[in-house]
Design a protein around this motif. Structure first.
Motif, PDB file in Angstrom:
ATOM      1  N   THR A   1       1.504  -1.471   4.800  1.00  0.00           N
ATOM      2  CA  THR A   1       0.658  -2.584   4.372  1.00  0.00           C
ATOM      3  C   THR A   1      -0.658  -2.470   5.144  1.00  0.00           C
ATOM      4  O   THR A   1      -0.759  -1.670   6.075  1.00  0.00           O
ATOM      5  CB  THR A   1       1.302  -3.962   4.667  1.00  0.00           C
ATOM      6  N   PRO A   2      -1.656  -3.276   4.815  1.00  0.00           N
ATOM      7  CA  PRO A   2      -2.904  -3.249   5.589  1.00  0.00           C
ATOM      8  C   PRO A   2      -2.740  -3.734   7.035  1.00  0.00           C
ATOM      9  O   PRO A   2      -3.666  -3.596   7.824  1.00  0.00           O
ATOM     10  CB  PRO A   2      -3.822  -4.183   4.809  1.00  0.00           C
ATOM     11  N   GLU A   3      -1.600  -4.276   7.360  1.00  0.00           N
ATOM     12  CA  GLU A   3      -1.369  -4.746   8.729  1.00  0.00           C
ATOM     13  C   GLU A   3      -0.403  -3.870   9.517  1.00  0.00           C
ATOM     14  O   GLU A   3      -0.425  -3.874  10.740  1.00  0.00           O
ATOM     15  CB  GLU A   3      -0.785  -6.179   8.716  1.00  0.00           C
TER      16      GLU A   3
ATOM     17  N   ALA B   1      -4.528   1.947   4.558  1.00  0.00           N
ATOM     18  CA  ALA B   1      -4.112   0.777   3.790  1.00  0.00           C
ATOM     19  C   ALA B   1      -5.116  -0.363   3.941  1.00  0.00           C
ATOM     20  O   ALA B   1      -5.427  -1.057   2.979  1.00  0.00           O
ATOM     21  CB  ALA B   1      -2.722   0.322   4.228  1.00  0.00           C
ATOM     22  N   ALA B   2      -5.628  -0.549   5.156  1.00  0.00           N
ATOM     23  CA  ALA B   2      -6.545  -1.657   5.409  1.00  0.00           C
ATOM     24  C   ALA B   2      -7.953  -1.389   4.885  1.00  0.00           C
ATOM     25  O   ALA B   2      -8.624  -2.324   4.422  1.00  0.00           O
ATOM     26  CB  ALA B   2      -6.600  -1.949   6.907  1.00  0.00           C
TER      27      ALA B   2
ATOM     28  N   ALA C   1      -8.282  -7.145   9.282  1.00  0.00           N
ATOM     29  CA  ALA C   1      -9.166  -6.183   8.619  1.00  0.00           C
ATOM     30  C   ALA C   1     -10.450  -6.850   8.162  1.00  0.00           C
ATOM     31  O   ALA C   1     -11.523  -6.229   8.196  1.00  0.00           O
ATOM     32  CB  ALA C   1      -8.439  -5.537   7.441  1.00  0.00           C
TER      33      ALA C   1
ATOM     34  N   ALA D   1       0.845  -1.189   0.000  1.00  0.00           N
ATOM     35  CA  ALA D   1       0.000   0.000   0.000  1.00  0.00           C
ATOM     36  C   ALA D   1       0.878   1.236   0.000  1.00  0.00           C
ATOM     37  O   ALA D   1       0.634   2.190   0.729  1.00  0.00           O
ATOM     38  CB  ALA D   1      -0.937  -0.040   1.200  1.00  0.00           C
TER      39      ALA D   1
END
Length: 150
Positions: free
Chosen positions: A30-32, A70-71, A108, A5
């Motif tokens: 990142t989404p995490e 991102a998430a 997410a 992301a």
């Protein structure tokens, strides 16, 4: 699932004036997890020579926002991420460039499942901030919600 992301840092720099003003930069997003950096600048120091508490808080909140973007950025057409509350613990005096590492505390997909079920989900992003020497200076917990758009 980890998805790059990298677009988030650029988007935040364009949409959030504070990010541009303070010179916050982004590393991994990142989404995490997201990593953000606050360069050392004398005009952001406090009376004891380190970054002012407001700058430290802002860096941590910004890193947590990068994770949220991102998430959940793909869902912004139907919900807006907003901070609900946060808690911060200043562990020791920070010096030099600061690094904030923010981590989403639950998947997410679970948050989105709650949104899909018609609730207003909350999720926590935990942030650890370290200084130029790599020592931990600050811990934060930022609770976000996805407010459904009307």
């Amino acid at each position: 699932m980890t998805t790059d992301a990298g677009w988030v840092g650029t988007a935040m720099g364009q949409a959030v004036p504070w990010v541009r003003t303070t010179g916050v930069e982004f590393g991994e997003v990142t989404p995490e997890r997201a990593v953000a950096y606050l360069p050392d600048a004398a005009e952001m120091h406090n009376h004891v020579g380190g970054p002012h508490a407001a700058m430290i808080f802002g860096l941590g909140e910004t890193a947590s926002g990068a994770v949220a973007m991102a998430a959940f950025g793909a869902s912004m057409d139907r919900a807006t991420p907003l901070v609900v509350r946060s808690e911060i613990q200043y562990v020791r005096l920070a010096r030099g460039t600061l690094t904030a590492a923010a981590v989403l505390d639950r998947p997410a997909a679970d948050v989105l499942a709650e949104l899909n079920a018609g609730t207003r989900p909350e999720f926590t992003v935990t942030v650890v901030i370290t200084d130029a020497g790599g020592g931990e200076t600050t811990r934060m917990s930022v609770v976000w919600t996805l407010r459904p758009n009307r």
